[in-house]
Design an enzyme around this catalytic site. Structure first.
Site, PDB file in Angstrom:
ATOM      1  N   LYS A 117     -18.246 106.678  32.037  1.00 17.83           N
ATOM      2  CA  LYS A 117     -19.550 106.050  31.773  1.00 17.83           C
ATOM      3  C   LYS A 117     -19.644 105.739  30.296  1.00 17.83           C
ATOM      4  O   LYS A 117     -19.008 106.399  29.467  1.00 17.83           O
ATOM      5  CB  LYS A 117     -20.696 106.999  32.159  1.00 17.83           C
TER       6      LYS A 117
HETATM    7  N1  GLU Z   1     -23.543 101.858  37.308  1.00 22.70           N
HETATM    8  C1  GLU Z   1     -23.259 101.941  38.698  1.00 22.70           C
HETATM    9  C2  GLU Z   1     -23.264 103.390  39.157  1.00 22.70           C
HETATM   10  O1  GLU Z   1     -23.884 104.220  38.547  1.00 22.70           O
HETATM   11  C3  GLU Z   1     -22.007 101.170  39.100  1.00 22.70           C
HETATM   12  C4  GLU Z   1     -20.734 101.596  38.426  1.00 22.70           C
HETATM   13  C5  GLU Z   1     -19.554 100.677  38.721  1.00 22.70           C
HETATM   14  O2  GLU Z   1     -19.685  99.744  39.492  1.00 22.70           O
HETATM   15  O3  GLU Z   1     -18.521 100.949  38.145  1.00 22.70           O
HETATM   16  O4  GLU Z   1     -22.728 103.734  40.178  1.00 22.70           O
END
Ligand code: GLU
Length: 428
Positions: A117
């Site tokens: 993240k």
């Molecule tokens: N931000 C989204 C999540 O928390 C998607 C992450 C992604 O597609 O890599 O799952």
């Protein structure tokens, strides 16, 4: 004297922050991991944390500095994968927890990724488009050394979108010397994005919501739903539920809460938000004066689709819904989980409920690698099948082990991660 196994302070629960919530969730799943529990410490320590300074020249000529992060929590099952968040409250504890939840989510839904993240501590509404672009590009250059299509693949999250992904893809590609579409997902369709990606998280919430309602013998026709967050997750989920005959009786955003017992008109509310930036002032609704009253509203399904730690030991006892669908990451604290469990409220945890986004991100990445693109129907069908199967497996495990859906989803996810960890072994 410092002991070799002493835990660095940033890895401790840091008060009751998001990382503390995650650590508690890991402690709750550990007794169910059998011999793999030997490896559990690996889940309590992110593999790699990068903190970067992001300086930009503002439009008025001053220089502003922002705090940026990219964290690869675990890569045992594949490259890091997870979104990038632009928000004024982003902290190390938050990004650590969000990266860890991606590890568990990606394993629970069984896409071949680890967890990662990123984020920048900034309120993007205070930036012009030019400033936003400069900040995004500088951030991407700073994290360039650890991202890549087979290393770590960012995607949208809170306050980031297709345009931000296009700038990230372009910056990475320019630094690389060749166009690299697989470095991010959630891109515009014209740059190798996938049909259905924008709606995927909300659609996934809807799919598991239908499964959960079915388990409780609830008919979606006329079911009353309250949604916190009306962005890409809450807005789409609300629309799909309304199309299926449910009544969206309340929507809360960062500014206010609008309610209508007969059901809000979701497409009209979406138009209003596109125009004014908030649900505030929507004509066919009343507004709650005290936003904390949202949690006690009479409804059947509650969808927290905003930020972490919204449902806590303080407000969980007020909740009247029978089902909670976690569109957000980490919206419920362990203390709230216990209260909700005692009240018989069914909580469909984030790592399953909002996994639709990363599932279609996976489809996008696969399409980019093969340069062959699927139809929207194909994508939605595959997404629906994966979400239903994951929900069914977690439901069954929860029944067998007599644990919550969260613990069951963590058992599935953590077992897969630690099996990979064990089979790969430690090297060097
Ligand atoms: N931000 C989204 C999540 O928390 C998607 C992450 C992604 O597609 O890599 O799952």
């Amino acid at each position: 004297m410092s002991l070799s196994h002493e835990i660095p302070s940033y890895l401790t629960s840091q008060g009751i922050g998001p990382w503390g919530v995650y650590l508690e969730q890991i402690d709750r799943v550990t007794p169910h991991l059998g011999s793999l529990a030997r490896w559990v410490e690996t889940l309590k320590r992110p593999k790699r944390i990068l903190i970067v300074d992001v300086p930009i020249e503002r439009d008025d000529g001053t220089i502003a500095h922002y705090e940026g992060y990219r964290i690869q929590h675990n890569t045992s099952r594949g490259p890091g994968k997870g979104g990038v968040r632009f928000h004024q409250d982003v902290t190390l504890s938050e990004v650590m927890a969000l990266s860890a939840w991606m590890t568990v989510k990606n394993a629970a839904i069984n896409v071949p990724y680890g967890g990662a993240k990123g984020g920048i501590r900034v309120d993007p509404r205070t930036l012009s488009m030019g400033e936003l672009q400069r900040m995004t590009r500088r951030y991407t250059s700073e994290i360039n050394i650890i991202i890549g299509p087979t290393k770590d693949i960012p995607a949208p999250d809170v306050n980031t979108n297709e345009q931000i992904m296009a700038w990230m893809m372009d910056t990475y590609s320019m630094n690389q010397g060749s166009t690299s579409s697989g470095v991010v997902t959630g891109k515009p369709i014209s740059l190798g994005g996938s049909l259905g990606r924008r709606e995927a998280t909300g659609r996934g919430v809807f799919v598991v919501g239908c499964e959960a309602a079915d388990k409780l013998g609830m008919d979606l026709k006329g079911v009353r739903i309250a949604v916190q967050g009306f962005g890409n997750v809450g807005g789409i989920a609300a629309r799909l539920f309304a199309e299926a005959g449910a009544r969206i009786v309340a929507v809360q955003d960062h500014q206010t809460t609008v309610i209508n017992e007969n059901g809000l008109n979701v497409p009209e509310l979406q138009e209003h938000v596109a125009k004014y930036g908030s649900v505030a002032g929507f004509a066919e609704a009343q507004e709650l004066t005290d936003r904390t009253q949202f949690w006690g509203l009479d409804c059947d399904i509650l969808i927290p689709a905003a930020l972490e730690q919204q449902i806590t030991g303080k407000n969980a006892h007020e909740i009247r819904a029978r089902i909670i669908l976690e569109g957000a990451n980490g919206p419920t604290t362990p203390a709230a989980d216990d209260i909700l469990h005692d009240k018989g409220v069914l909580v469909v945890p984030d790592v399953i409920a909002n996994a639709g986004g990363v599932t279609v991100s996976y489809f996008e990445w696969v399409q980019d690698f093969s340069s062959f693109f699927w139809t929207e129907d194909e994508i939605n069908l595959r997404l629906t099948r994966i979400m239903r199967e994951a929900f069914a497996a977690v439901w069954q495990l929860a029944e067998d082990k007599k644990v919550s859906l969260r613990t069951a989803a963590f058992i599935v996810g953590c077992t897969r991660v630690l099996q990979a960890r064990e089979m790969r072994g430690l090297y060097p």
